[in-house]
Design a protein around this motif. Structure first.
Motif, short mmCIF file in Angstrom:
data_model
loop_
_atom_site.label_atom_id
_atom_site.label_comp_id
_atom_site.label_asym_id
_atom_site.label_seq_id
_atom_site.Cartn_x
_atom_site.Cartn_y
_atom_site.Cartn_z
N GLU A 127 0.83 -1.21 0.00
CA GLU A 127 0.00 0.00 0.00
C GLU A 127 0.86 1.26 0.00
N VAL A 128 1.99 1.23 0.72
CA VAL A 128 2.93 2.36 0.68
C VAL A 128 3.38 2.60 -0.75
N LEU A 129 3.78 1.53 -1.44
CA LEU A 129 4.26 1.67 -2.82
C LEU A 129 3.16 2.17 -3.75
N ALA A 130 1.96 1.60 -3.63
CA ALA A 130 0.86 2.00 -4.50
C ALA A 130 0.50 3.47 -4.32
N ARG A 131 0.41 3.91 -3.08
CA ARG A 131 0.05 5.31 -2.83
C ARG A 131 1.16 6.25 -3.26
N ASP A 132 2.41 5.82 -3.11
CA ASP A 132 3.53 6.65 -3.54
C ASP A 132 3.57 6.75 -5.06
N ILE B 204 6.69 6.94 2.94
CA ILE B 204 5.39 6.58 3.52
C ILE B 204 4.42 7.75 3.62
N ASP B 205 4.84 8.92 3.22
CA ASP B 205 4.02 10.14 3.40
C ASP B 205 2.62 10.02 2.81
N ALA B 206 2.50 9.49 1.59
CA ALA B 206 1.19 9.40 0.94
C ALA B 206 0.25 8.47 1.71
N LEU B 207 0.78 7.38 2.26
CA LEU B 207 -0.06 6.48 3.04
C LEU B 207 -0.49 7.14 4.35
N LEU B 208 0.42 7.80 5.02
CA LEU B 208 0.07 8.48 6.25
C LEU B 208 -1.01 9.53 6.03
N LYS B 209 -0.89 10.27 4.93
CA LYS B 209 -1.89 11.29 4.61
C LYS B 209 -3.24 10.65 4.31
#
Length: 104
Positions: free
Chosen positions: A41-46, A93-98
């Motif tokens: 999910e980290v990779l996909a959102r990034d 990981i920024d996009a996942l955290l957001k």
């Protein structure tokens, strides 16, 4: 005690407390699988962040770069290197955290 009383973001609710994750560590292998899903999910959102930065989720330039650097290479290239060619950096990981409401 509520999550925000502990100094945690309001998005950290009952579903994020330790008892909800006890099953992850109660058996062999499940924690590793969960980490794998989370990292995916980290990779996909990034990756989707590249489209966000272009201002269009259908940006042709980004889509072509994604196709050439990641999708078409399959398992013939190191996937970390393929990601770096796409984003110009290591995964973040920024996009996942957001998306989870854990950062502004």
């Amino acid at each position: 005690m509520l999550a925000n009383e502990l100094g945690m973001p309001s998005a950290v609710s009952v579903r994020h407390r330790l008892p909800q994750f006890a099953h992850l560590f109660s058996g062999e292998g499940y924690a590793a699988g969960y980490y794998g899903y989370l990292w995916a999910e980290v990779l996909a959102r990034d990756v989707f962040g590249a489209f966000d930065e272009a201002g269009d989720p259908f940006d042709e330039v980004v889509a072509t770069r994604y196709l050439k650097t990641m999708l078409s290479v399959g398992n013939t290239a190191d996937l970390g290197e393929a990601f770096r060619r796409l984003r110009g950096r290591a995964p973040q990981i920024d996009a996942l955290l957001k998306a989870e409401g854990l950062s502004p």
